[in-house]
Design a protein around this motif. Sequence first.
Motif, PDB file in Angstrom:
ATOM      1  N   VAL A 239      -1.069  -4.562   4.468  1.00 44.89           N
ATOM      2  CA  VAL A 239      -1.117  -3.575   5.551  1.00 44.89           C
ATOM      3  C   VAL A 239      -0.703  -4.187   6.881  1.00 44.89           C
ATOM      4  CG1 VAL A 239      -2.841  -2.094   4.465  1.00 44.89           C
ATOM      5  CG2 VAL A 239      -3.592  -3.953   5.967  1.00 44.89           C
TER       6      VAL A 239
ATOM      7  N   LEU B 279     -10.407  -1.718   6.975  1.00 42.99           N
ATOM      8  CA  LEU B 279      -9.784  -2.558   5.942  1.00 42.99           C
ATOM      9  C   LEU B 279      -9.897  -4.041   6.255  1.00 42.99           C
ATOM     10  CD1 LEU B 279      -6.492  -0.562   5.234  1.00 42.99           C
ATOM     11  CD2 LEU B 279      -8.733  -0.327   4.173  1.00 42.99           C
TER      12      LEU B 279
ATOM     13  N   TYR C 259     -13.473   2.691   2.988  1.00 44.06           N
ATOM     14  CA  TYR C 259     -12.317   1.795   2.820  1.00 44.06           C
ATOM     15  C   TYR C 259     -11.136   2.597   2.250  1.00 44.06           C
ATOM     16  CZ  TYR C 259      -9.728  -2.347   1.169  1.00 44.06           C
ATOM     17  OH  TYR C 259      -8.776  -3.317   0.931  1.00 44.06           O
ATOM     18  N   LEU C 260     -11.410   3.343   1.196  1.00 47.70           N
ATOM     19  CA  LEU C 260     -10.326   4.089   0.540  1.00 47.70           C
ATOM     20  C   LEU C 260      -9.796   5.210   1.443  1.00 47.70           C
ATOM     21  CD1 LEU C 260     -11.857   4.217  -3.050  1.00 47.70           C
ATOM     22  CD2 LEU C 260     -10.004   2.750  -2.246  1.00 47.70           C
TER      23      LEU C 260
ATOM     24  N   VAL D  21      -4.417  -6.851   0.034  1.00 44.99           N
ATOM     25  CA  VAL D  21      -4.392  -5.610   0.815  1.00 44.99           C
ATOM     26  C   VAL D  21      -4.250  -5.955   2.299  1.00 44.99           C
ATOM     27  CG1 VAL D  21      -5.740  -3.606   1.561  1.00 44.99           C
ATOM     28  CG2 VAL D  21      -5.730  -4.277  -0.850  1.00 44.99           C
ATOM     29  N   ALA D  22      -5.054  -6.927   2.747  1.00 41.92           N
ATOM     30  CA  ALA D  22      -5.023  -7.294   4.163  1.00 41.92           C
ATOM     31  C   ALA D  22      -3.623  -7.747   4.571  1.00 41.92           C
ATOM     32  CB  ALA D  22      -6.038  -8.392   4.438  1.00 41.92           C
TER      33      ALA D  22
ATOM     34  N   LEU E  56      -7.074   0.949  10.410  1.00 41.01           N
ATOM     35  CA  LEU E  56      -6.798  -0.147   9.480  1.00 41.01           C
ATOM     36  C   LEU E  56      -7.707  -1.339   9.802  1.00 41.01           C
ATOM     37  CD1 LEU E  56      -3.167  -1.348   8.848  1.00 41.01           C
ATOM     38  CD2 LEU E  56      -4.868  -2.973   9.533  1.00 41.01           C
TER      39      LEU E  56
ATOM     40  N   THR F  71      -4.027   5.651   6.791  1.00 41.22           N
ATOM     41  CA  THR F  71      -2.848   4.884   7.229  1.00 41.22           C
ATOM     42  C   THR F  71      -1.573   5.593   6.761  1.00 41.22           C
ATOM     43  OG1 THR F  71      -2.764   3.455   5.261  1.00 41.22           O
ATOM     44  CG2 THR F  71      -4.070   2.664   7.133  1.00 41.22           C
ATOM     45  N   ARG F  72      -1.670   6.226   5.617  1.00 40.27           N
ATOM     46  CA  ARG F  72      -0.509   6.960   5.116  1.00 40.27           C
ATOM     47  C   ARG F  72      -0.212   8.199   5.969  1.00 40.27           C
ATOM     48  NH1 ARG F  72       0.569   9.157  -0.973  1.00 40.27           N
ATOM     49  NH2 ARG F  72       2.486  10.241  -0.482  1.00 40.27           N
TER      50      ARG F  72
ATOM     51  N   PHE G  93      -5.345  -0.892  -8.587  1.00 44.79           N
ATOM     52  CA  PHE G  93      -5.537   0.549  -8.391  1.00 44.79           C
ATOM     53  C   PHE G  93      -4.922   1.374  -9.537  1.00 44.79           C
ATOM     54  CE2 PHE G  93      -6.161  -1.029  -4.041  1.00 44.79           C
ATOM     55  CZ  PHE G  93      -7.356  -0.390  -3.730  1.00 44.79           C
TER      56      PHE G  93
ATOM     57  N   TYR H  70      -2.464   4.422  12.926  1.00 43.61           N
ATOM     58  CA  TYR H  70      -2.360   3.576  11.730  1.00 43.61           C
ATOM     59  C   TYR H  70      -3.169   2.302  11.933  1.00 43.61           C
ATOM     60  CZ  TYR H  70      -0.176   0.291   8.407  1.00 43.61           C
ATOM     61  OH  TYR H  70       0.037  -0.644   7.425  1.00 43.61           O
TER      62      TYR H  70
ATOM     63  N   GLN I 126      -8.409  -8.123  -2.131  1.00 44.61           N
ATOM     64  CA  GLN I 126      -8.656  -7.736  -0.738  1.00 44.61           C
ATOM     65  C   GLN I 126      -7.720  -8.515   0.196  1.00 44.61           C
ATOM     66  OE1 GLN I 126      -9.820  -5.611   1.197  1.00 44.61           O
ATOM     67  NE2 GLN I 126     -10.152  -6.616   3.168  1.00 44.61           N
TER      68      GLN I 126
ATOM     69  N   ARG J 232       1.423   7.072   9.107  1.00 40.12           N
ATOM     70  CA  ARG J 232       2.793   6.591   8.827  1.00 40.12           C
ATOM     71  C   ARG J 232       3.744   7.753   8.597  1.00 40.12           C
ATOM     72  NH1 ARG J 232       0.909   2.973   4.905  1.00 40.12           N
ATOM     73  NH2 ARG J 232       1.714   4.379   3.342  1.00 40.12           N
TER      74      ARG J 232
ATOM     75  N   ILE K  25       0.843  -1.198   0.000  1.00 45.12           N
ATOM     76  CA  ILE K  25       0.000   0.000   0.000  1.00 45.12           C
ATOM     77  C   ILE K  25       0.878   1.247   0.000  1.00 45.12           C
ATOM     78  CG2 ILE K  25      -1.722   1.311   1.316  1.00 45.12           C
ATOM     79  CD1 ILE K  25      -2.800  -1.209  -0.137  1.00 45.12           C
TER      80      ILE K  25
ATOM     81  N   LEU L  57      -7.437   3.680   3.860  1.00 50.10           N
ATOM     82  CA  LEU L  57      -6.135   3.459   3.210  1.00 50.10           C
ATOM     83  C   LEU L  57      -5.320   4.755   3.241  1.00 50.10           C
ATOM     84  CD1 LEU L  57      -6.497   1.356  -0.079  1.00 50.10           C
ATOM     85  CD2 LEU L  57      -5.312   0.736   2.022  1.00 50.10           C
ATOM     86  N   HIS L  58      -5.987   5.848   2.931  1.00 47.65           N
ATOM     87  CA  HIS L  58      -5.293   7.138   2.931  1.00 47.65           C
ATOM     88  C   HIS L  58      -4.832   7.512   4.347  1.00 47.65           C
ATOM     89  CE1 HIS L  58      -4.331  11.318   2.317  1.00 47.65           C
ATOM     90  NE2 HIS L  58      -5.199  11.651   3.257  1.00 47.65           N
TER      91      HIS L  58
ATOM     92  N   GLN M  25       0.980   4.094  -2.905  1.00 45.05           N
ATOM     93  CA  GLN M  25       0.876   5.538  -2.686  1.00 45.05           C
ATOM     94  C   GLN M  25       2.085   6.270  -3.252  1.00 45.05           C
ATOM     95  OE1 GLN M  25       0.123   5.060   1.501  1.00 45.05           O
ATOM     96  NE2 GLN M  25      -2.097   5.072   1.237  1.00 45.05           N
TER      97      GLN M  25
END
Lengths: 197, 633
Positions: free
Chosen positions: A138, B166, B219-220, A134-135, B162, B226-227, A154, B158, A131, B230, A83, B223-224, A87
């Motif tokens: 992360v 997620l 969900y998205l 992803v799991a 998550l 978590t960034r 993505f 984070y 999925q 971090r 992930i 994800l953001h 990014q």
Amino acid sequence: MRCRWIKFGGQICEIFEIDKGGLARHFNLVNNESYFPSARVLIAGVGHPNLKDLSFGQIFLAHLKEQNWPDNVDLENLSFGAIAVLQWFQDDPDKYDRVIFVSAAEREGREPGTLNVYSWDFAPLDEEVVQECVAESVTGIISLDNLMMILQYFKALPPEVVVLDLEPVNSEIGFECSPEITARFPEFEEIVRGRHG
Amino acid sequence: MCFKNLPIDFDAQGKAFLRGGIRDPYSTKNAITSVGDVKTMPYDKVRELLARNGYIKDVDFDPVTRVAGALAFHGVADLENRKFIEARSMATLFRGYELIMQGRDPRDAIFITSRACGVCGGVHSSCAALGIEMAFGITPPPLGIIVRNLLLSLEFLYDNPLHLFLLAGPDYSELIVKATTPSLWEKAKVTAAPNAEHHGYTTIADLMKDMNPLSGNLYLEALHMTRVAREAYVVIGGKYPHPETLVPGGVSTTVTLQTFNEIYVRLQQFFDYSKKVVTIWDDLTNFFYDANPEYKKNGMRAANMVDFGIWDDPDTYDSSYENCNEWGEKRWATPGAVIGGELVTTNLQNINLGIEEFIEHSFYKEWTNGDGAGLAHPTDPSGAPLSPFHPWNKQTLPSPSGQNWREKYTWATSPRWDRQVFEAGCYARIWNTAAAQKIRPNPFIESTGTSMKICLPKGAKPEMNVEWKIPPIWNTFERNRARAYCVAYTAMVAMNDWMKGLDLLKQGKTAVATEFEIPKTNRIGVGLWGAGRGFLSHHMELDKGLVTNYQIVTPSTINASPMDAWDKHGPYEEAVLNTPILEEFDKPENYKGIDLLRTLRSFDPCMPCTTHIYAGEHTVVREINTCACGVDG
């Protein structure tokens, strides 16, 4: 050169396998028609550290970084969560025309020392599998398979993606690749360079 | 008197002593009183039913993840009566960090034990640093403690979102609810979301749509986020999840006003995000309860939970065991043991004394002689009695063998507190802190004895006060609801620490680490800390400057623990045995197991777990992934 199919992260991929003595100039994927010198190219190593050949992505990348490369080529260690890598690509989505991923994995039925080189085929993905990727990503799993599927899902991959995927000879704890694999670094480098002239 | 089962009494000054008149005071043959016991069917009876009843099915969770697998779960489901009659949790991987640490320089623990987890590596590093500081007798400067606190908070910011969006979130999404409980989905479409003004979703169905994996906005957004967390983390940690800047006696990073500014621009994003997260999980939880009150039984078990507390007070923490009760109670999260919903102690020493690990159903050899003779540490450094099964006395003696449901079946040990089955989670720290009313004065967090009130400052959204109330029942949904409130709690603890850090900078107190020498004499120490998912301890013994014993107890070892010396089930097992099967299916082949999956995931299991649910020839595969730590004993 042989062509066969392998299961890659739950997906079936067509791969073109180079045997031990194979060189890039004999390999149509490497000397393909899409070569153009001005393309922005990324060579990326992926893998956990300190596991000898399983760390091929990181160790071979370090070897490549010691060589001279044209200005249009970047070399990056992308051995972190998929992930976070996603990014990283999303920050500059059109930066690269081509990416070459270098990694290693233990895959069933593959001879140790085999290097599979193939173009990523962008086959449709099962969302449930993505999925799961992803799991895992992360939660600390670093894996080429997860990375490729997440980047594709993505839409973060450039149009041309090549993977160099090594079957380890030795995956015990260690900072260097096995002598067998280390001795072939020049050969592998030729394969990578074959795409760039 | 916080112990009901351990043979420990206290004198008038509160000093612990071993109760007299008991021949073998720590024998596992001594009877115990347990709170929240779950009744199960005898093993042979279950086998008999399996053989003759078509509605009794094996429900197996096998470790077949594609990349890593560490937890498996076996159960037997009675699909006719819609309940589980057998449950076994199995850690299938031995990693042996305890053995890896033996003979090493203690400083290595900070970097080696971090690798126990791919999410919460930093908490292991911090926990190791705390234990080393106790053994070395050193204390970090105030700003070093603040930076360590901030690292912890950012790691949780984070980790918890998550999990909520997620990993566990998809279980509550349109895709899953529609597929497993169509009637519930129909209700969701016509149920207004009470907190629409805060999270923006008009109906529960709208909310569930945005929880869809890979495509839903929630969900998205997670994800953001978590960034964002971090990025703030690496400003002071160097990298994530394995920080480079934690050292015994503080941190090795340079902290300036710019550092604090860089953290703040990211931290403040969690103020508004928290408002959304708590209201979403309030609405989801209440919707399920209203739609079918049976959901309150999902994952239900007695509210037994233990936590050491976290986030030290820079004005009180001195790393010493002698003063641990004082500095423990000054933590932003109060240490505590909750048994049957009642907070029985906030005394850090007592919490430490109460911990034991049992291996009757685990792939290890017994290290005691059964009578406690020849113990390495019959007492703790303050002279209080220590069990032979306490981590300071424990030895890790792996002994792999065949799997047998009645005997040994897992690599996880059975950690117990006062010989009670307890669970670990971030919810334990919010519960303890809410009940204890010991939180230091601050502008954002208030403990009322029955709730925690949190003031979330104005961002793009106006200031908002939220309140987490200690729930009357403890179940799958309350675990997630409490975890959502922990996002707000954590963000405001971080804000408190951020302000304190800034104040220290203004005063010119910029030191972040203390110099030290490695002592060559025999020492013991312990890090009493917490991960995103709760309870974490690193007990260590050093001699001649090297580690001679190192014992880690992780939250998932606790939650995934097998039956203990008294054949009491571990938390996952108990919770599953109490879970009614509410999923809608017309025939066994269509059973997907969503109730069980929600229950296991509500613990935020810290290991990749693949589930294979066998229903005759029919096999369903589901994964329960969080992070990859906590699988060994």
